[in-house]
Design a protein around this motif. Structure first.
Motif, short mmCIF file in Angstrom:
data_model
loop_
_atom_site.label_atom_id
_atom_site.label_comp_id
_atom_site.label_asym_id
_atom_site.label_seq_id
_atom_site.Cartn_x
_atom_site.Cartn_y
_atom_site.Cartn_z
N GLN A 109 7.53 -118.59 -77.25
CA GLN A 109 6.65 -119.65 -76.74
C GLN A 109 6.28 -119.36 -75.29
O GLN A 109 5.12 -119.50 -74.88
N ASN A 110 7.29 -118.95 -74.51
CA ASN A 110 7.01 -118.70 -73.10
C ASN A 110 6.08 -117.51 -72.92
O ASN A 110 5.23 -117.52 -72.03
N GLY A 111 6.23 -116.51 -73.78
CA GLY A 111 5.33 -115.36 -73.71
C GLY A 111 3.89 -115.79 -73.91
O GLY A 111 2.99 -115.39 -73.16
N LEU A 112 3.66 -116.65 -74.89
CA LEU A 112 2.30 -117.16 -75.13
C LEU A 112 1.84 -118.02 -73.95
O LEU A 112 0.69 -117.94 -73.52
N THR A 149 11.72 -121.90 -67.43
CA THR A 149 11.59 -122.77 -68.60
C THR A 149 12.37 -122.24 -69.80
O THR A 149 12.42 -122.90 -70.83
N VAL A 150 12.94 -121.04 -69.68
CA VAL A 150 13.68 -120.48 -70.82
C VAL A 150 15.18 -120.54 -70.53
O VAL A 150 15.60 -120.78 -69.40
N LYS A 151 15.98 -120.29 -71.59
CA LYS A 151 17.39 -120.63 -71.42
C LYS A 151 18.20 -119.62 -70.60
O LYS A 151 19.13 -120.00 -69.93
N ASP A 152 17.85 -118.35 -70.63
CA ASP A 152 18.62 -117.40 -69.83
C ASP A 152 17.79 -116.17 -69.47
O ASP A 152 16.61 -116.06 -69.81
N ALA A 153 18.46 -115.23 -68.78
CA ALA A 153 17.77 -114.04 -68.30
C ALA A 153 17.19 -113.22 -69.44
O ALA A 153 16.10 -112.66 -69.33
N LYS A 154 17.92 -113.18 -70.56
CA LYS A 154 17.45 -112.39 -71.69
C LYS A 154 16.12 -112.96 -72.21
O LYS A 154 15.17 -112.21 -72.47
N ALA A 155 16.06 -114.27 -72.34
CA ALA A 155 14.82 -114.90 -72.80
C ALA A 155 13.71 -114.68 -71.79
O ALA A 155 12.54 -114.51 -72.16
N ALA A 156 14.05 -114.68 -70.50
CA ALA A 156 13.04 -114.46 -69.47
C ALA A 156 12.41 -113.08 -69.63
O ALA A 156 11.19 -112.93 -69.62
N ARG A 157 13.26 -112.06 -69.80
CA ARG A 157 12.69 -110.71 -69.90
C ARG A 157 11.92 -110.53 -71.20
O ARG A 157 10.88 -109.88 -71.22
N LYS A 158 12.44 -111.12 -72.29
CA LYS A 158 11.68 -111.00 -73.54
C LYS A 158 10.33 -111.70 -73.43
O LYS A 158 9.32 -111.22 -73.95
N SER A 159 10.31 -112.83 -72.74
CA SER A 159 9.03 -113.54 -72.65
C SER A 159 7.99 -112.73 -71.87
O SER A 159 6.81 -112.77 -72.22
N VAL A 160 8.39 -111.98 -70.83
CA VAL A 160 7.37 -111.16 -70.13
C VAL A 160 6.91 -110.02 -71.03
O VAL A 160 5.75 -109.62 -70.97
N PHE A 161 7.83 -109.50 -71.84
CA PHE A 161 7.42 -108.44 -72.76
C PHE A 161 6.35 -108.95 -73.73
O PHE A 161 5.31 -108.32 -73.90
N TYR A 162 6.61 -110.10 -74.33
CA TYR A 162 5.59 -110.67 -75.23
C TYR A 162 4.29 -110.92 -74.48
O TYR A 162 3.20 -110.61 -74.97
N ALA A 163 4.41 -111.50 -73.28
CA ALA A 163 3.20 -111.82 -72.50
C ALA A 163 2.41 -110.55 -72.22
O ALA A 163 1.18 -110.53 -72.34
N THR A 164 3.11 -109.46 -71.83
CA THR A 164 2.43 -108.20 -71.54
C THR A 164 1.67 -107.73 -72.78
O THR A 164 0.53 -107.26 -72.69
N GLY A 165 2.29 -107.88 -73.95
CA GLY A 165 1.63 -107.50 -75.19
C GLY A 165 0.38 -108.33 -75.44
O GLY A 165 -0.69 -107.78 -75.72
N PHE A 166 0.50 -109.63 -75.31
CA PHE A 166 -0.66 -110.51 -75.57
C PHE A 166 -1.79 -110.21 -74.58
O PHE A 166 -2.95 -110.11 -74.95
N ILE A 167 -1.42 -110.08 -73.29
CA ILE A 167 -2.46 -109.89 -72.27
C ILE A 167 -3.12 -108.52 -72.42
O ILE A 167 -4.34 -108.39 -72.34
#
Lengths: 101, 568
Positions: free
Chosen positions: B78-81, B291-309
């Motif tokens: 969700q955060n990636g989007l 807005t995410v629960k931990d560091a792992k979710a933070a890094r995954k969310s940027v990865f998804y965001a990079t993909g979408f963008i």
């Protein structure tokens, strides 16, 4: 807290985690800088090369190189995340467990 | 069209024309269209759904954590989007496709720059922010340093960045909506301001996140559909698409290689630095990692965001070429088929809008117009929330109340700040209507790269940084970026002096500051300032700052002691 600090500091796995993560982050940052500014320098100084068709068609070298820069950004990010998810998170988990023991 | 002509005509600088695309639409070229009913209906549906979400979010937004970070309960996907929704602006969507339509390959060069900041965010700040901070990036910068001066600096950096970004978005929004919906500029700006206030004030981060997620899905979905329709026409052969485009376009083969976009390499590199490192200093983006629960979710969310963008920018390239083949050949969309690029109706920003009409008819055009509006709302809401947080969490709670404010008061201030920012955005949007605001997004990135990013990065990684060093270096970066932009050719000659023709060309050659993009100077000023003034600092506070590094570093690296998710 201060005992936590001492315990984490004295754990050799902490030094390993920090060294591995920082060196990966630094090398990938440099890789991204080289790729992007390399692309910009090509655009500035090798316009002719980028406008050269690859084969018999119209597709020029510039198209895969430009799109490749976008893909490279994604791949580098993915590489960092996969290393971090597997290796760094395991190390972190071990450090946390050994500290709380 | 003005901007395209500027692009072709201005050999002096990259930034003026190119940044115009970032900032949005040049109001001078806009003509009001007839009221567009399908677009308005779809937009009303979007607003209805998002207001429903805001109502739902408002009932969950009782605590400061819920307001600033949605309680930390957003998933990585969700955060990636949402990050993608926060970042992909209507200006990129319309502007970059318009640039491809006008110049072909140059559009790709430009879009690459907007993506390369994301790996930097992943490698250097995303996890660290999540481990060290709670609500704003100032939490991280002031972790071991003196609260009052550092939060003041961070709030100034955030608010100045947000202000310039917001003005550019509002002016772009007003002009765009005027073209797309046939609404008056004034009403358009007011509608954007009011909706932004409602989302942020009542629904906080939860509503803002969902507006951004929905917008990202609509934008990616709509753009994917159009790209598929274009590719289907050419049997999925890029070669066939390029062939038709080269035949149609007046520049012929030149659209397949770099054109006039990069005429000054140093200026371009300076822009590249601002985009690369500025992304890691944008307060509304940095805030998303809490807005995410931990560091792992933070890094995954940027990865998804990079993909979408990244995917989105690749699509813009296809859409631009699609527009050359399908829009430039259709008398419905261009005034003069002999000169289709220059005579496109509504200006080059309309290329992708006409394309939506060509591939999907009037209702699909309405849908894409509504998506463009939604896109603006998502971006300005994220900005307003980041600005309000800087005021309430950093200035009010930490500086004025010295950390002793109660949560209810802090939330009240943040809501008042959101309303005030919304009103200010509308007023500035109206004041700047006729101005050239193209440089403002570039300036926002330059400030983020020269104030927020250096302070954040050095606070995380350099033990030797002291409060005094951070404050002096940070303000040097901020002030030098603003001053140099004022002295730069675009602002001093085009905007302030309002010159044209030969006088403009002469003026642009004679400015003290040769480049429009100043990060190449202001970033080193900030870093060297931080370094020197930290080294010279022998105060008692400096020792405390350095002593605090150890605990910060351990939490930063391992997440021990990091603020957890406060789910409901």
């Amino acid at each position: 807290m201060s005992t936590v600090i001492t315990r984490v500091r004295s754990n050799p796995k902490f030094a390993e985690l920090v060294a591995k993560r920082n060196s990966l982050a630094l090398s990938l940052t440099i890789a991204m800088l080289v790729i992007y500014f390399g692309f910009i320098l090509l655009v500035a100084f090798a316009k002719g090369f980028l406008a050269t068709p690859i084969g018999a068609g119209l597709m020029t070298w510039g198209v895969p190189i430009g799109l490749g820069t976008i893909v490279a950004a994604f791949v580098l990010t993915g590489y960092y995340v996969s290393r971090a998810n597997a290796e760094f998170d395991t190390l972190t988990q071990e450090i946390v467990e050994e500290t709380n023991r | 069209m003005n901007r395209l002509l500027a692009l072709l005509g201005t050999s002096a600088a990259l930034a003026l024309p190119s940044l115009a695309f970032a900032a949005g639409v040049d109001s001078a070229g806009a003509t009001k269209q007839a009221t567009n009913l399908p677009a308005i209906i779809m937009f009303v549906v979007f607003v209805g759904i998002t207001l429903g979400i805001t109502w739902w979010a408002a009932r969950r937004t009782k605590s400061a954590a819920a307001f600033y970070t949605a309680g930390g309960g957003i998933t990585a996907g969700q955060n990636g989007l949402a990050i993608a929704g926060d970042y992909m602006s209507a200006a990129s969507f319309l502007g970059i496709t318009g640039l491809v339509y006008g110049s072909g390959y140059d559009g790709l060069i430009y879009s690459v720059g907007w993506l390369v900041g994301w790996p930097i965010v992943t490698f250097l700040v995303a996890e660290q922010l999540r481990n060290l901070g709670k609500f704003t990036f100032a939490d991280v910068a002031s972790f071991r340093l003196a609260q009052t001066p550092i939060r003041t600096l961070a709030a100034c950096g955030s608010l100045v960045t947000v202000a310039f970004y917001l003005i550019a978005q509002m002016v772009g929004a007003g002009t765009l909506i005027q073209i797309l919906f046939g609404l008056d500029y004034m009403y358009a700006v007011i509608i954007v301001g009011v909706l932004m206030i409602v989302y942020v004030t009542f629904g906080g981060m939860t509503a803002t996140t969902w507006v951004q997620i929905i917008k990202a899905c609509l934008l990616l979905g709509g753009a994917t559909f159009m790209a598929l329709m274009v590719l289907i026409k050419f049997g999925f052969s890029p070669e066939a698409m390029f062939r038709t485009a080269v035949d149609v376009h007046p520049k012929k083969l030149a659209i397949m290689g770099p054109g006039s976009l990069v005429s000054n390499p140093l200026d371009t590199i300076s822009l590249g630095l601002a985009l690369m490192f500025g992304t890691a200093g944008l307060p509304h983006i940095l805030m998303r990692f809490f807005t995410v629960k931990d560091a792992k979710a933070a890094r995954k969310s940027v990865f998804y965001a990079t993909g979408f963008i990244g995917y989105f920018y690749i699509l813009t390239f296809i859409l631009g070429f699609g527009a050359i083949t399908l829009v430039a050949t259709n008398p419905e969309f261009v005034a003069d088929l002999k000169n289709p690029i220059a005579s496109i109706k509504g200006g080059s920003n309309m290329a992708v809008m006409h394309l939506s009409n060509a591939v999907g008819g009037e209702y699909f055009f309405g849908f894409i117009a509504a998506v463009a509006f939604a896109t603006i709302l998502a971006v300005v809401s994220g900005l307003a929330l980041a600005g309000a947080s800087a005021i309430s969490h950093d200035l009010y709670a930490s500086v004025f109340k010295a950390g002793k404010a109660n949560e209810a008061d802090e939330m009240r201030v943040s809501k008042m700040a959101s309303v005030a920012l919304g009103v200010l955005a509308v007023v500035l949007g109206i004041v700047f209507q006729k101005q050239n605001v193209a440089y403002m997004v570039g300036l926002a990135f330059a400030i983020a790269a020269s104030c927020n990013f250096p302070v954040l990065l050095m606070s995380i990684f350099w033990k030797g940084m002291t409060t005094r060093g951070a404050v002096i270096g940070g303000f040097l970066g901020l002030i030098s970026a603003v001053v140099m932009v004022i002295l730069a050719p675009t602002v001093s000659c085009n905007v302030i002096a309002g010159l044209t023709g030969d006088a403009l060309a002469a003026c642009r050659k004679s400015t003290i500051m040769p480049f429009d993009n100043v990060a190449i100077f202001s970033m080193p000023i900030a870093f060297i300032g931080i370094w020197i003034f930290s080294l010279l600092d022998t105060s008692k506070r400096a020792q405390e700052d350095k002593d605090g590094f150890e605990a910060q570093y351990i939490r930063c690296q391992t997440g021990i002691g990091a603020a957890g998710a406060s789910s409901h």
